[in-house]
Design a protein around this motif. Structure first.
Motif, PDB file in Angstrom:
ATOM      1  N   VAL A 213       0.826  -1.208   0.000  1.00 50.61           N
ATOM      2  CA  VAL A 213       0.000   0.000   0.000  1.00 50.61           C
ATOM      3  C   VAL A 213       0.863   1.263   0.000  1.00 50.61           C
ATOM      4  CG1 VAL A 213      -1.758   1.287   1.251  1.00 50.61           C
ATOM      5  CG2 VAL A 213      -1.893  -1.200   1.138  1.00 50.61           C
ATOM      6  N   GLY A 214       1.962   1.249   0.768  1.00 50.19           N
ATOM      7  CA  GLY A 214       2.834   2.418   0.827  1.00 50.19           C
ATOM      8  C   GLY A 214       3.431   2.763  -0.515  1.00 50.19           C
ATOM      9  N   LEU A 215       3.836   1.747  -1.275  1.00 44.61           N
ATOM     10  CA  LEU A 215       4.410   1.972  -2.604  1.00 44.61           C
ATOM     11  C   LEU A 215       3.368   2.543  -3.554  1.00 44.61           C
ATOM     12  CD1 LEU A 215       6.621   1.684  -4.764  1.00 44.61           C
ATOM     13  CD2 LEU A 215       5.884  -0.703  -5.048  1.00 44.61           C
ATOM     14  N   PHE A 216       2.178   1.968  -3.545  1.00 44.39           N
ATOM     15  CA  PHE A 216       1.159   2.441  -4.478  1.00 44.39           C
ATOM     16  C   PHE A 216       0.582   3.787  -4.052  1.00 44.39           C
ATOM     17  CE2 PHE A 216       1.553  -1.897  -5.879  1.00 44.39           C
ATOM     18  CZ  PHE A 216       1.407  -1.776  -7.262  1.00 44.39           C
ATOM     19  N   ALA A 217       0.600   4.095  -2.759  1.00 45.96           N
ATOM     20  CA  ALA A 217       0.248   5.451  -2.324  1.00 45.96           C
ATOM     21  C   ALA A 217       1.288   6.447  -2.818  1.00 45.96           C
ATOM     22  CB  ALA A 217       0.146   5.500  -0.801  1.00 45.96           C
ATOM     23  N   THR A 218       2.556   6.036  -2.793  1.00 43.95           N
ATOM     24  CA  THR A 218       3.619   6.884  -3.341  1.00 43.95           C
ATOM     25  C   THR A 218       3.353   7.199  -4.805  1.00 43.95           C
ATOM     26  OG1 THR A 218       5.277   5.996  -1.801  1.00 43.95           O
ATOM     27  CG2 THR A 218       6.096   6.978  -3.851  1.00 43.95           C
ATOM     28  N   LYS A 219       3.050   6.168  -5.588  1.00 45.87           N
ATOM     29  CA  LYS A 219       2.753   6.351  -7.009  1.00 45.87           C
ATOM     30  C   LYS A 219       1.570   7.289  -7.208  1.00 45.87           C
ATOM     31  CE  LYS A 219       2.263   5.387 -11.468  1.00 45.87           C
ATOM     32  NZ  LYS A 219       3.096   6.090 -12.490  1.00 45.87           N
ATOM     33  N   ALA A 220       0.499   7.069  -6.468  1.00 42.24           N
ATOM     34  CA  ALA A 220      -0.703   7.895  -6.622  1.00 42.24           C
ATOM     35  C   ALA A 220      -0.440   9.346  -6.261  1.00 42.24           C
ATOM     36  CB  ALA A 220      -1.826   7.324  -5.756  1.00 42.24           C
ATOM     37  N   LEU A 221       0.353   9.590  -5.225  1.00 42.34           N
ATOM     38  CA  LEU A 221       0.623  10.963  -4.810  1.00 42.34           C
ATOM     39  C   LEU A 221       1.572  11.666  -5.773  1.00 42.34           C
ATOM     40  CD1 LEU A 221       0.721  10.301  -0.999  1.00 42.34           C
ATOM     41  CD2 LEU A 221      -0.745  11.990  -2.139  1.00 42.34           C
ATOM     42  N   VAL A 222       2.579  10.957  -6.268  1.00 41.62           N
ATOM     43  CA  VAL A 222       3.462  11.549  -7.279  1.00 41.62           C
ATOM     44  C   VAL A 222       2.655  11.921  -8.516  1.00 41.62           C
ATOM     45  CG1 VAL A 222       5.355  11.054  -8.876  1.00 41.62           C
ATOM     46  CG2 VAL A 222       5.574  10.470  -6.451  1.00 41.62           C
ATOM     47  N   ASP A 223       1.709  11.082  -8.900  1.00 43.70           N
ATOM     48  CA  ASP A 223       0.852  11.391 -10.045  1.00 43.70           C
ATOM     49  C   ASP A 223       0.024  12.645  -9.813  1.00 43.70           C
ATOM     50  OD1 ASP A 223       1.812   9.192 -11.390  1.00 43.70           O
ATOM     51  OD2 ASP A 223       0.042   7.930 -11.015  1.00 43.70           O
ATOM     52  N   ARG A 224      -0.184  13.014  -8.557  1.00 39.48           N
ATOM     53  CA  ARG A 224      -0.939  14.217  -8.208  1.00 39.48           C
ATOM     54  C   ARG A 224      -0.030  15.419  -7.985  1.00 39.48           C
ATOM     55  NH1 ARG A 224      -5.921  11.775  -4.697  1.00 39.48           N
ATOM     56  NH2 ARG A 224      -5.878   9.708  -5.645  1.00 39.48           N
ATOM     57  N   GLY A 225       1.271  15.233  -8.194  1.00 40.06           N
ATOM     58  CA  GLY A 225       2.196  16.347  -8.088  1.00 40.06           C
ATOM     59  C   GLY A 225       2.939  16.453  -6.779  1.00 40.06           C
ATOM     60  N   TRP A 226       2.779  15.491  -5.893  1.00 35.00           N
ATOM     61  CA  TRP A 226       3.429  15.532  -4.590  1.00 35.00           C
ATOM     62  C   TRP A 226       4.862  15.031  -4.670  1.00 35.00           C
ATOM     63  CZ3 TRP A 226       1.336  16.342   0.566  1.00 35.00           C
ATOM     64  CH2 TRP A 226       0.047  16.898   0.552  1.00 35.00           C
ATOM     65  N   HIS A 227       5.701  15.516  -3.740  1.00 34.63           N
ATOM     66  CA  HIS A 227       7.029  14.958  -3.524  1.00 34.63           C
ATOM     67  C   HIS A 227       6.924  13.999  -2.345  1.00 34.63           C
ATOM     68  CE1 HIS A 227      11.449  14.955  -3.893  1.00 34.63           C
ATOM     69  NE2 HIS A 227      11.385  14.611  -2.613  1.00 34.63           N
ATOM     70  N   VAL A 228       7.423  12.774  -2.530  1.00 32.81           N
ATOM     71  CA  VAL A 228       7.287  11.739  -1.510  1.00 32.81           C
ATOM     72  C   VAL A 228       8.657  11.382  -0.939  1.00 32.81           C
ATOM     73  CG1 VAL A 228       6.522   9.401  -0.997  1.00 32.81           C
ATOM     74  CG2 VAL A 228       5.228  10.798  -2.627  1.00 32.81           C
ATOM     75  N   VAL A 229       8.757  11.433   0.373  1.00 30.85           N
ATOM     76  CA  VAL A 229       9.922  10.917   1.084  1.00 30.85           C
ATOM     77  C   VAL A 229       9.611   9.468   1.437  1.00 30.85           C
ATOM     78  CG1 VAL A 229      11.448  11.156   3.077  1.00 30.85           C
ATOM     79  CG2 VAL A 229      10.444  13.197   2.007  1.00 30.85           C
ATOM     80  N   MET A 230      10.300   8.547   0.776  1.00 33.49           N
ATOM     81  CA  MET A 230      10.093   7.120   1.020  1.00 33.49           C
ATOM     82  C   MET A 230      11.014   6.699   2.168  1.00 33.49           C
ATOM     83  SD  MET A 230       9.900   5.750  -2.947  1.00 33.49           S
ATOM     84  CE  MET A 230       9.327   4.077  -2.548  1.00 33.49           C
ATOM     85  N   ALA A 231      10.443   6.517   3.343  1.00 31.70           N
ATOM     86  CA  ALA A 231      11.218   6.150   4.533  1.00 31.70           C
ATOM     87  C   ALA A 231      11.100   4.646   4.731  1.00 31.70           C
ATOM     88  CB  ALA A 231      10.703   6.899   5.755  1.00 31.70           C
ATOM     89  N   CYS A 232      12.165   3.912   4.426  1.00 32.03           N
ATOM     90  CA  CYS A 232      12.105   2.453   4.347  1.00 32.03           C
ATOM     91  C   CYS A 232      13.311   1.821   5.024  1.00 32.03           C
ATOM     92  CB  CYS A 232      12.061   1.996   2.890  1.00 32.03           C
ATOM     93  SG  CYS A 232      10.736   2.756   1.922  1.00 32.03           S
ATOM     94  N   ARG A 233      13.147   0.602   5.440  1.00 29.81           N
ATOM     95  CA  ARG A 233      14.255  -0.152   6.007  1.00 29.81           C
ATOM     96  C   ARG A 233      15.328  -0.428   4.950  1.00 29.81           C
ATOM     97  NH1 ARG A 233      14.578  -4.269  10.190  1.00 29.81           N
ATOM     98  NH2 ARG A 233      12.323  -4.129  10.449  1.00 29.81           N
TER      99      ARG A 233
END
Length: 335
Positions: free
Chosen positions: A31-51
């Protein structure tokens, strides 16, 4: 809890609001990855905080998410030192923070004995609740400084931790229940591995940690929304039955569970649709209602609308929430 209902569907970013910067934990898969994709498609900058940032970069590339839209930062949510380092590293980027999405979770239902975090806490509670609670506290000032018109903290909940819903009543291994919080009050170190101080049950440990997530949302709203105008919400995007969250379950379960949710219960939601729903709660002005636990129901219908799901007393009781807050502040070293 605030009651709210809107007429929007979850079909996509029809009303995406003002883009900003969002930090999403556990964004390398599911879900986190696909939320990243959806938000980038809306113009957002995403900080992916991952292990695993290498894994996150591979996942980003697989979905053709442009590098300019992403900042990669490493974190182990089960380690408080790593959480503090994440915050320091984020501050060094110079970026503002407009929204924080609490998404990462571990689910280890086959454990016979509890795994422990570097600080000595049972790993499900340490990762899913304690680490995220600490992260929220350390980033509140950043959110307050944001000039975005709708600053938000969005926390992923689960139906299995809400006894107002059928999924939360299932007694296998046991419903979510923090009891009298005696495990927290006693310091939550070995041999204690459960919030209620009782015998370790790995599946229940996960449910309890997610109950704490939803309690945290409600208490953040009560304590801070009026003074900060930050919107605090949680959501259950539907049953994402094939998410990597279930990678530690038996192989037969990983085959049967998605089929069951698709063909019997009708509760199945794809990772992509769940990601779109998270993006809606992050970005759409219609979701800027603090204190709401958003849901689309336990059975999915085409064009189904979101609504404010009632939470159990265990999730919404103010006295319980105050104790969870105060004890968690002590356990993460903030009081």
């Amino acid at each position: 809890m605030v009651a709210a209902s809107t007429g929007l569907s979850s079909a996509g970013p029809a009303s995406s609001g003002t883009p900003g910067t969002v930090l999403i934990t556990g964004a390398s898969s599911g879900v986190g990855l696909f939320a990243t994709k959806a938000l980038v498609d809306r113009g957002w900058h995403v900080v992916m905080a991952c292990r695993d940032t290498d894994k996150a970069r591979r996942a980003q590339a697989a979905l053709a998410i442009p590098d300019t839209a992403i900042t990669h930062l490493q974190v182990d949510l089960g380690d408080f030192d790593s959480v503090r380092m994440l915050v320091e590293t984020f501050h060094a980027t110079g970026r503002p923070l407009d929204v924080l999405v609490v998404n990462a979770a571990v689910y280890l239902p086959r454990l016979k004995h509890p795994e422990r975090s570097p600080q000595g806490y049972e790993i499900s509670m340490a990762t899913n609740h304690f680490g995220h609670f600490l992260l929220i506290q350390l980033l509140l000032d950043d959110l307050q400084r944001s000039s975005h018109p709708s600053r938000r903290v969005v926390i992923l909940g689960t139906v299995t931790a809400n006894s107002k819903e059928l999924g939360g009543k299932i007694p296998i291994p046991a419903p979510a229940d923090l009891g009298d919080l005696s495990g927290f009050a006693a310091g939550f170190k070995a041999p204690i591995a459960m919030a209620d101080g009782k015998r370790f049950k790995p599946g229940k440990a996960y449910k309890d940690s997610k109950l704490c997530n939803m309690i945290t949302t409600q208490e953040l709203h009560r304590r801070l929304h009026q003074s900060t105008s930050i919107v605090f919400t949680s959501l259950y995007p539907g049953c994402v039955a094939d998410t990597p969250l279930f990678r530690n379950t038996p192989k037969a379960f990983q085959t049967i569970f998605p089929w069951f949710q698709k063909n019997i219960t009708g509760g199945y939601v794809s990772q992509a649709l769940a990601g779109e729903r998270v993006a809606d709660v992050v970005a759409d002005p219609a979701f800027a209602v603090s204190g709401v636990h958003w849901s689309w129901g336990n059975r999915q219908t085409k064009g189904g609308k979101q609504f404010s799901q009632e939470l159990s007393d265990k999730a919404s009781n103010p006295d319980t929430a105050r104790r969870v807050w105060d004890l968690t502040m002590q356990l993460v070293g903030l009081s």
